[in-house]
Scaffold this active site. Structure first.
Site, PDB file in Angstrom:
ATOM      1  CD  GLU A   6     -81.774  22.444  91.100  1.00 59.57           C
ATOM      2  OE1 GLU A   6     -81.718  23.658  91.361  1.00 59.57           O
ATOM      3  OE2 GLU A   6     -82.182  21.582  91.906  1.00 59.57           O
TER       4      GLU A   6
ATOM      5  CG  HIS B 163     -85.860  24.613  89.969  1.00 57.40           C
ATOM      6  ND1 HIS B 163     -85.979  25.981  89.822  1.00 57.40           N
ATOM      7  CD2 HIS B 163     -84.582  24.386  90.374  1.00 57.40           C
ATOM      8  CE1 HIS B 163     -84.826  26.551  90.117  1.00 57.40           C
ATOM      9  NE2 HIS B 163     -83.971  25.611  90.467  1.00 57.40           N
TER      10      HIS B 163
ATOM     11  CG  ASP C 239     -79.021  25.392  92.263  1.00 60.11           C
ATOM     12  OD1 ASP C 239     -79.485  25.666  91.135  1.00 60.11           O
ATOM     13  OD2 ASP C 239     -79.526  25.808  93.312  1.00 60.11           O
TER      14      ASP C 239
END
Length: 322
Positions: free
Chosen positions: A7, A160, A282
């Protein structure tokens, strides 16, 4: 230990304006720094990966991405353009980058065809979907065609978070709860459960759903979901599998994005198993070095660490070993 991060966000100058809704929930100085990093693909990102010991980043368009576009034709052409751009970046750095496609879900048939093109022609590894598309969620009947293609191509859809379509009354007068600290996670978990109860995974039993942030709290709730399913009025909903948890254990994969904490990791391992958890950082919204150090030092077996760090990603996304 090889690490594949799933991600890892980017944006292009043409699409940066779509991020205004995300900017509204961030401190201005934090958003300014994140925006700079989102636009950078190599100059700062690759040294950051090297310093953290991250070998491969699976890139995806930052939320809300092309789904914020209200003009359907512009969304279709914009998704194709950004997927072409991403594929070119991956082609320039094939040992460091892979990617998830953006989909123009405003037009479900076009989104399904774009997913097929992105996977079969561009070499992308699935798609990342940012929350809702003009208030329409992934369980909507019109989007069954996207799930059909995803299952047929054997690629995951990564759900997401982004700002919700509306703000629940319980969050009124508390804007600090709106965004990634709280509401994004609860909204995303609710959408995952909508997929279960809408029968998406009955229609497409081999479909694969990815959730970040160690499953948006769902691993913690499996027993409760099953217990209350036996008690609760089903309102005409029937499940082919006996309990909600069976779908989450069968169709769900989760990543460590945005959660560098041992207790939820251990809960996820016990609830879902090591084969269902994958590493992510992230970036640029979390510190990549912190995320990488966490998975390197977490109190888990070396076999599970290898699965989470890279082996599960290699299997799920069909990435070459090494």
């Amino acid at each position: 230990m090889v690490k594949i991060a799933l991600e890892e966000h980017f944006v292009t100058a043409d699409l940066a304006g779509y991020g205004a809704s995300t900017a509204s929930v961030a401190r201005p100085e934090v958003w300014e720094d994140a925006s700079r990093r989102l636009l950078d693909l190599t100059e700062e990102r690759l040294p950051t990966m090297d310093a953290a010991g991250v070998d491969v980043a699976v890139l995806s368009l930052n939320s809300p991405g092309i789904q914020a576009e209200t003009d359907v034709a512009a969304a279709v052409s914009g998704a194709a353009a950004v997927n072409d751009f991403l594929a070119a970046v991956v082609a320039e750095h094939p040992s460091r980058f892979s990617g998830f496609a953006a989909l123009p879900l405003q037009d479900p048939e076009a989104a399904a065809r774009e997913l097929e093109r992105a996977v079969t022609q561009l070499g992308l590894r699935g798609a990342l979907v940012n929350a809702h598309t003009q208030g329409r969620y992934l369980d909507h009947s019109s989007l069954r065609v996207v799930w059909e293609y995803a299952e047929g191509l054997d690629v995951p859809l990564y759900l997401h978070p982004a700002n919700g379509f509306d703000t629940p009354h319980v969050l009124s007068d508390h804007p600090e709860l709106v965004g990634p600290m709280w509401s994004w996670g609860s909204d995303t978990a609710a959408q995952a459960l909508r997929l279960v109860f809408a029968g998406v995974f009955d229609d497409f039993p081999n479909a694969k759903l990815l959730l970040g942030h160690l499953g948006e709290g769902l691993p913690y709730m499996l027993w409760r979901l099953d217990s209350r399913w036996t008690f609760h009025h089903h309102h005409g909903v029937e499940l082919a599998r006996d309990n909600p948890s069976e779908y989450l254990r069968h169709n769900l994969y989760i990543t460590t994005s945005g959660v560098s904490s041992t207790p939820p990791l251990l809960c996820a391992l016990l609830a879902l198993g090591a084969d269902r958890i994958l590493f992510a950082s992230d970036y640029p919204f979390e510190d990549m070095t912190t995320a990488a150090a966490f998975i390197e030092r977490a109190p888990i077996s070396e076999t599970d660490r290898a699965k989470i760090s890279h082996r599960n990603a290699q299997a799920l996304l069909r990435l070459q070993d090494g």
